[in-house]
Design a protein around this motif. Structure first.
Motif, PDB file in Angstrom:
ATOM      1  N   PHE A  76      47.597  30.011  44.160  1.00  0.00           N
ATOM      2  CA  PHE A  76      47.571  31.467  43.948  1.00  0.00           C
ATOM      3  C   PHE A  76      46.149  32.041  43.581  1.00  0.00           C
ATOM      4  O   PHE A  76      45.678  31.771  42.660  1.00  0.00           O
ATOM      5  N   LEU A  77      45.664  32.240  44.926  1.00  0.00           N
ATOM      6  CA  LEU A  77      44.052  32.747  44.618  1.00  0.00           C
ATOM      7  C   LEU A  77      44.034  34.089  44.908  1.00  0.00           C
ATOM      8  O   LEU A  77      44.514  34.853  45.491  1.00  0.00           O
ATOM      9  N   VAL A  78      43.418  34.707  43.563  1.00  0.00           N
ATOM     10  CA  VAL A  78      43.315  36.400  43.512  1.00  0.00           C
ATOM     11  C   VAL A  78      41.922  36.534  43.973  1.00  0.00           C
ATOM     12  O   VAL A  78      40.954  36.153  43.569  1.00  0.00           O
ATOM     13  N   GLU A  79      41.716  37.822  44.680  1.00  0.00           N
ATOM     14  CA  GLU A  79      40.756  38.333  45.193  1.00  0.00           C
ATOM     15  C   GLU A  79      40.805  39.774  44.817  1.00  0.00           C
ATOM     16  O   GLU A  79      41.656  40.483  44.933  1.00  0.00           O
ATOM     17  N   CYS A  80      39.471  40.271  44.804  1.00  0.00           N
ATOM     18  CA  CYS A  80      39.264  41.733  44.424  1.00  0.00           C
ATOM     19  C   CYS A  80      37.753  41.962  45.099  1.00  0.00           C
ATOM     20  O   CYS A  80      37.071  41.291  45.119  1.00  0.00           O
ATOM     21  N   ASP A  81      37.586  43.301  45.305  1.00  0.00           N
ATOM     22  CA  ASP A  81      36.334  43.821  45.728  1.00  0.00           C
ATOM     23  C   ASP A  81      35.325  43.933  44.372  1.00  0.00           C
ATOM     24  O   ASP A  81      35.753  43.937  43.107  1.00  0.00           O
ATOM     25  N   ARG A  82      34.059  44.047  44.631  1.00  0.00           N
ATOM     26  CA  ARG A  82      33.082  44.262  43.458  1.00  0.00           C
ATOM     27  C   ARG A  82      33.515  45.398  42.562  1.00  0.00           C
ATOM     28  O   ARG A  82      33.467  45.373  41.212  1.00  0.00           O
ATOM     29  N   ALA A  83      33.815  46.687  43.311  1.00  0.00           N
ATOM     30  CA  ALA A  83      34.018  47.726  42.546  1.00  0.00           C
ATOM     31  C   ALA A  83      35.222  47.629  41.606  1.00  0.00           C
ATOM     32  O   ALA A  83      35.225  47.865  40.330  1.00  0.00           O
ATOM     33  N   THR A  84      36.414  46.809  42.044  1.00  0.00           N
ATOM     34  CA  THR A  84      37.497  46.823  41.223  1.00  0.00           C
ATOM     35  C   THR A  84      37.047  45.674  39.911  1.00  0.00           C
ATOM     36  O   THR A  84      37.650  45.740  38.756  1.00  0.00           O
ATOM     37  N   TRP A  85      36.447  44.498  40.394  1.00  0.00           N
ATOM     38  CA  TRP A  85      35.996  43.516  39.490  1.00  0.00           C
ATOM     39  C   TRP A  85      35.202  44.320  38.233  1.00  0.00           C
ATOM     40  O   TRP A  85      35.458  43.974  37.175  1.00  0.00           O
ATOM     41  N   HIS A  86      34.309  45.300  38.590  1.00  0.00           N
ATOM     42  CA  HIS A  86      33.567  45.962  37.607  1.00  0.00           C
ATOM     43  C   HIS A  86      34.633  47.190  36.888  1.00  0.00           C
ATOM     44  O   HIS A  86      34.232  47.064  35.587  1.00  0.00           O
ATOM     45  N   ALA A  87      35.409  47.732  37.589  1.00  0.00           N
ATOM     46  CA  ALA A  87      36.187  48.819  36.626  1.00  0.00           C
ATOM     47  C   ALA A  87      37.210  47.947  35.793  1.00  0.00           C
ATOM     48  O   ALA A  87      37.549  48.217  34.671  1.00  0.00           O
ATOM     49  N   TYR A  88      37.436  46.697  35.841  1.00  0.00           N
ATOM     50  CA  TYR A  88      38.086  45.947  34.948  1.00  0.00           C
ATOM     51  C   TYR A  88      37.546  45.081  33.888  1.00  0.00           C
ATOM     52  O   TYR A  88      38.178  44.712  33.141  1.00  0.00           O
ATOM     53  N   GLY A  89      36.398  45.502  34.004  1.00  0.00           N
ATOM     54  CA  GLY A  89      35.374  44.710  32.957  1.00  0.00           C
ATOM     55  C   GLY A  89      35.355  43.091  33.117  1.00  0.00           C
ATOM     56  O   GLY A  89      35.172  42.690  32.048  1.00  0.00           O
ATOM     57  N   PHE A  90      35.690  42.592  34.144  1.00  0.00           N
ATOM     58  CA  PHE A  90      35.936  41.204  34.398  1.00  0.00           C
ATOM     59  C   PHE A  90      34.607  40.318  33.756  1.00  0.00           C
ATOM     60  O   PHE A  90      34.613  39.295  33.259  1.00  0.00           O
ATOM     61  N   ALA A  91      33.407  40.918  34.007  1.00  0.00           N
ATOM     62  CA  ALA A  91      32.045  40.418  33.506  1.00  0.00           C
ATOM     63  C   ALA A  91      31.866  39.855  31.997  1.00  0.00           C
ATOM     64  O   ALA A  91      31.432  39.230  31.811  1.00  0.00           O
ATOM     65  N   GLY A  92      32.614  41.071  31.411  1.00  0.00           N
ATOM     66  CA  GLY A  92      32.894  40.700  29.850  1.00  0.00           C
ATOM     67  C   GLY A  92      33.983  40.005  29.496  1.00  0.00           C
ATOM     68  O   GLY A  92      34.199  39.702  28.017  1.00  0.00           O
ATOM     69  N   LYS A  93      34.903  39.368  30.130  1.00  0.00           N
ATOM     70  CA  LYS A  93      36.028  38.855  29.951  1.00  0.00           C
ATOM     71  C   LYS A  93      36.012  37.322  30.234  1.00  0.00           C
ATOM     72  O   LYS A  93      35.343  36.902  31.373  1.00  0.00           O
ATOM     73  N   ASP A  94      36.559  36.453  29.205  1.00  0.00           N
ATOM     74  CA  ASP A  94      36.564  34.880  29.508  1.00  0.00           C
ATOM     75  C   ASP A  94      37.767  34.731  30.368  1.00  0.00           C
ATOM     76  O   ASP A  94      38.370  35.541  30.642  1.00  0.00           O
ATOM     77  N   ALA A  95      37.797  33.604  30.680  1.00  0.00           N
ATOM     78  CA  ALA A  95      38.918  33.038  31.700  1.00  0.00           C
ATOM     79  C   ALA A  95      40.081  33.378  31.294  1.00  0.00           C
ATOM     80  O   ALA A  95      41.135  33.586  32.153  1.00  0.00           O
ATOM     81  N   GLU A  96      40.538  33.292  29.858  1.00  0.00           N
ATOM     82  CA  GLU A  96      41.953  33.351  29.623  1.00  0.00           C
ATOM     83  C   GLU A  96      42.234  34.610  29.556  1.00  0.00           C
ATOM     84  O   GLU A  96      43.381  35.149  29.985  1.00  0.00           O
ATOM     85  N   HIS A  97      41.389  35.741  29.361  1.00  0.00           N
ATOM     86  CA  HIS A  97      41.592  36.995  29.485  1.00  0.00           C
ATOM     87  C   HIS A  97      41.762  37.658  31.002  1.00  0.00           C
ATOM     88  O   HIS A  97      42.891  38.510  31.389  1.00  0.00           O
TER      89      HIS A  97
END
Length: 376
Positions: free
Chosen positions: A199-220
């Motif tokens: 199950f490979l999840v993909e998103c564009d960079r805008a979505t990645w930033h909108a969800y704040g993934f840069a500040g989330k650890d792997a579990e979150h």
């Protein structure tokens, strides 16, 4: 001949097996930095065409791995709660660790003992070999040490992806596209055993930033993906295995060998996961290198032959892979289309399939697509 193979992935294992099987007197030593049962990711995919190519050269290996494979004939696309199947697209999948274990067995059976937990720290440690086969992946030590001589180029796709597994069973290779208030996601999912799926999840960079993934650890991050794809997963959790967000790396080397060193697989070139050809290319590289070495009397002329004969084939596939990846870079825009138009755009995205081929390959889908076009 004395050969060192660096890397115990599919390409390195398969080359070691092929050469030792055909040349029992050769000294083949294989070094892998990880333990024998370690791997990144979950399942790998082979097209029917790739399996037939391997079967023609080595039917015994195909017969060994075939019982462990899951197969299907269709691709399923899911968009806005609707689904469409594209028929006639044959693929098979197998767990990456299962494939590695089978190849390890075959290597040992021909007299090669892989040396696991053996990290080569410097190319200087590889003295005394007639040939060094660098099958050591995207972060290849051999390639990085001589990247100027190999003519290495490296760039990255802007989309982010994380590679998970799940116990949810999917009947076909599937793609699920989901629009949320903060962006768009895509999941590439398919079963690789009776009880497990990639199950490979993909998103564009805008979505990645909108969800704040840069500040989330792997579990979150995993929890967010489980929420986004809750309906697709049917309540099943995602399973992590070094499942962190990555940008896909584009690696290409203009020169495939330097001195007595030669690159194969991901050390040499990368192909986007959307066409599922990384493992196939590594194994086919191993076959091509073996044949070139058997044809030429000297290592240097054999390596030149390997590049001359194999490079145009790989370049064609990598070009298709880049074209496919370009489509995914814009998948939120493609999602605005009608389902059948979206599906047609998806299946023709690499440029390798035109209307005529699609009518032959996928007659049911094309009948539905052309019926939808006549109504619009």
């Amino acid at each position: 001949m004395r050969i060192a193979v660096i890397g115990g992935g599919p390409g390195g294992l398969y080359f070691a097996y092929l050469w030792k099987r055909r040349h029992p007197d050769a000294v083949v030593e294989l070094f892998e930095q990880n333990p024998a049962n370690a791997t990144w990711g979950f399942g790998v995919v082979f097209s029917d065409q790739a399996l037939e190519f391997l079967r023609a050269d080595d039917p015994d290996t195909v017969e060994a791995i075939a019982p462990k494979m899951e197969s299907w004939r269709n691709i399923t696309l899911n968009l806005r709660g609707e689904s469409v199947e594209i028929d006639g697209v044959g693929f098979s999948s197998i767990g990456r660790l299962t494939l590695l274990s089978l190849l390890q067995e075959r290597v040992r059976a021909v007299g090669v003992t892989p040396q696991f937990d053996k990290a080569i720290q410097s190319v200087d440690a590889l003295q005394g070999y007639d040939l060094i086969v660098a099958a050591d992946g995207l972060n290849s030590l051999v390639r990085r040490t001589f990247e100027g001589d190999f003519g290495t180029s490296l760039s990255y796709s802007s989309n982010k992806f994380a590679w998970y597994g799940t116990s949810k069973r999917f009947e076909t290779l599937s793609q699920t596209f989901v629009k949320t208030e903060r962006g768009a996601f895509n999941a590439h999912h398919y079963r690789y055993s009776p009880t497990m799926s990639t199950f490979l999840v993909e998103c564009d960079r805008a979505t990645w930033h909108a969800y704040g993934f840069a500040g989330k650890d792997a579990e979150h991050s995993k929890a967010v993906c489980e929420e986004v794809f809750a309906e697709t997963l049917g309540g099943q959790p995602l399973i992590s295995n070094k499942s962190v967000w990555r940008n896909f790396p584009w690696i290409w080397n203009e020169h495939w060998s330097f001195r007595n060193m030669v690159l194969i697989g991901d050390a040499l070139h990368s192909a986007h996961f959307s066409i599922g050809s990384g493992t196939r290319l590594a194994i086919e590289d191993a076959i091509a290198l073996t044949k070139a070495l058997e044809t030429e009397a000297h290592v240097s002329t054999a390596l030149a032959r390997y590049e001359a004969e194999r490079k145009p084939i790989v370049k064609k596939l990598v070009t298709a892979s880049r074209t496919s990846a370009d489509w995914y870079e814009k998948f939120p825009e493609h999602m605005k289309a009608d389902l059948m138009d979206f599906a047609f755009s998806y299946i023709t995205r690499s440029g390798r399939i035109d209307d005529a081929r699609l009518r032959t390959m996928s007659p049911n889908f094309m009948a539905g697509y052309e019926a939808s076009r006549s109504k619009s």
